[in-house]
Design a protein around this motif. Structure first.
Motif, mmCIF file in Angstrom:
data_model
loop_
_atom_site.group_PDB
_atom_site.id
_atom_site.type_symbol
_atom_site.label_atom_id
_atom_site.label_comp_id
_atom_site.label_asym_id
_atom_site.label_seq_id
_atom_site.Cartn_x
_atom_site.Cartn_y
_atom_site.Cartn_z
ATOM 1 N N VAL A 17 0.851 -1.197 0.000
ATOM 2 C CA VAL A 17 0.000 0.000 0.000
ATOM 3 C C VAL A 17 0.882 1.241 0.000
ATOM 4 C CG1 VAL A 17 -1.793 1.236 1.267
ATOM 5 C CG2 VAL A 17 -1.772 -1.266 1.271
ATOM 6 N N ASP A 18 0.490 2.220 -0.779
ATOM 7 C CA ASP A 18 1.248 3.469 -0.896
ATOM 8 C C ASP A 18 1.094 4.281 0.398
ATOM 9 O OD1 ASP A 18 2.618 5.627 -1.797
ATOM 10 O OD2 ASP A 18 1.086 6.304 -3.217
ATOM 11 N N SER A 19 2.106 4.204 1.263
ATOM 12 C CA SER A 19 2.065 4.921 2.544
ATOM 13 C C SER A 19 3.496 5.264 2.937
ATOM 14 C CB SER A 19 1.431 4.038 3.628
ATOM 15 O OG SER A 19 2.333 2.991 3.948
ATOM 16 N N ALA A 20 3.626 6.017 4.026
ATOM 17 C CA ALA A 20 4.968 6.380 4.495
ATOM 18 C C ALA A 20 5.786 5.129 4.815
ATOM 19 C CB ALA A 20 4.842 7.269 5.731
ATOM 20 N N LEU A 21 5.115 4.096 5.304
ATOM 21 C CA LEU A 21 5.817 2.860 5.689
ATOM 22 C C LEU A 21 6.472 2.174 4.484
ATOM 23 C CD1 LEU A 21 4.656 0.251 8.248
ATOM 24 C CD2 LEU A 21 5.041 -0.534 5.923
ATOM 25 N N SER A 22 5.759 2.150 3.359
ATOM 26 C CA SER A 22 6.262 1.401 2.202
ATOM 27 C C SER A 22 7.077 2.277 1.246
ATOM 28 C CB SER A 22 5.093 0.780 1.423
ATOM 29 O OG SER A 22 4.335 1.798 0.799
ATOM 30 N N LYS A 23 7.009 3.604 1.433
ATOM 31 C CA LYS A 23 7.566 4.549 0.444
ATOM 32 C C LYS A 23 8.983 4.171 -0.011
ATOM 33 C CE LYS A 23 5.440 8.084 -0.572
ATOM 34 N NZ LYS A 23 4.280 7.958 -1.474
ATOM 35 N N PRO A 24 9.935 3.890 0.900
ATOM 36 C CA PRO A 24 11.300 3.621 0.423
ATOM 37 C C PRO A 24 11.443 2.290 -0.320
ATOM 38 C CG PRO A 24 11.258 4.133 2.797
ATOM 39 C CD PRO A 24 9.845 3.879 2.364
#
Ligand SMILES: NC(=O)c1ccc[n+]([C@@H]2O[C@H](COP(=O)([O-])OP(=O)(O)OC[C@H]3O[C@@H](n4cnc5c(N)ncnc54)[C@H](OP(=O)(O)O)[C@@H]3O)[C@@H](O)[C@H]2O)c1
Length: 262
Positions: free
Chosen positions: A210-217
């Motif tokens: 899911v496109d979120s701060a957690l997965s961003k990198p």
């Protein structure tokens, strides 16, 4: 469980939770995160939801007739107890509790490890405090609030990479281990819950990528069409929860309704 019926188009229509009834009291922990906010928004727009308790460490969204925000820090048990006390005082019982918190990296010590050479005690402790111990403490204070005379669900966001059987790539030691431990916490909670509240369900959820701060990198290698928007993933998971029955309690379910082995 019934198979979920969700599509991108369905995510734009109002949320209907057929199996829960109406006048629902719901709570979202981590309601300022990517998925947490999407869950809160979808539930806020659902006609069957009477009260929405949104808890987050930061970013209080204030208060409306239906929605009440309150601070909750997973690393501060008193704040969890206060949050549960508020929900009990205002709503009496809850029909749905979603724990949408989690950590993969913190911009400091905690970074997904590519090798055992990168394992760090303090980083691993951080992952376990947020991903395992925090949701367990939320369960301690919120499971007693689940409704007993109708369907009720406690769901915590876990991850497929916490599945021991599914682990073929290795790496990400702290995150994988903390989510595997969370899966065990959920299974163990479900056994005690079944004795106390036969209609209640306790499960783990995997939202997909899911496109979120957690997965961003880590989005670089995600295949085309496999990176979900938070609203789409949240709706898919709500449809999965709508299809669950007590026999599903203790399991880990993906966004498409499939049960992931531990
Ligand atoms: N995104 C994905 O691709 C993916 C894939 C598999 C599983 N998941 C799981 O889905 C869940 C939600 O992830 P997300 O993608 O929505 O990530 P996110 O946008 O980074 O949201 C995580 C939330 O957790 C909150 N949090 C962290 N530590 C906390 C603490 N001590 N107390 C209270 N809240 C705390 C953060 O609060 P602040 O806003 O205060 O920092 C943030 O709102 C996580 O459990 C994650 O492991 C996500």
């Amino acid at each position: 469980m019934r198979p979920p019926n969700v599509s991108n188009a369905a995510a734009n229509q109002g949320l209907v939770l057929e199996s829960f009834g109406d006048r629902l009291n719901v709570a979202v922990v981590g309601a300022a995160g990517g998925l947490g906010r999407a869950f809160a928004d979808d539930l806020d727009g659902c006609e069957a939801v009477a009260a929405l308790h949104a808890f987050s460490r930061s970013n209080s969204g204030g208060r409306t007739e239906k929605l009440a925000w309150q601070r909750l820090d997973l690393e501060d048990e008193a704040s969890i107890a206060d949050a549960a006390a508020l929900a009990k005082r205002e709503s009496g019982e809850l029909h749905l509790v979603i724990v949408a918190t989690g950590i993969l990296h913190d911009g400091a010590q905690l970074q997904p490890e590519k090798s055992w050479r990168s394992i760090s005690g303090p980083a691993m402790e951080t992952a376990f405090r947020v991903n395992t111990i925090g949701p367990a403490l939320v369960a301690k204070h919120f499971l007693p609030l689940l409704a007993t005379d109708s369907k009720s669900v406690f769901a915590a966001l876990s991850a497929r990479v916490g599945s021991i059987e599914d682990n073929e790539l290795g790496g990400w030691h702290a995150y994988r281990a903390s989510k595997a431990a969370l899966n065990m916490v959920i299974k163990t909670l479900s056994i005690e819950l079944a004795r106390r509240n036969a209609r209640a369900i306790c499960v783990g959820l995997h939202p997909g990528t899911v496109d979120s701060a957690l997965s961003k990198p880590f989005q670089g290698g995600v295949p085309e069409g496999k990176l979900f928007q938070p609203a789409h993933a949240a709706r898919a998971l709500l449809m999965v929860l709508d299809g669950l029955s007590p026999g599903d309690s203790g399991g880990l379910f993906a966004w498409d309704g499939t049960r992931i082995p531990f």
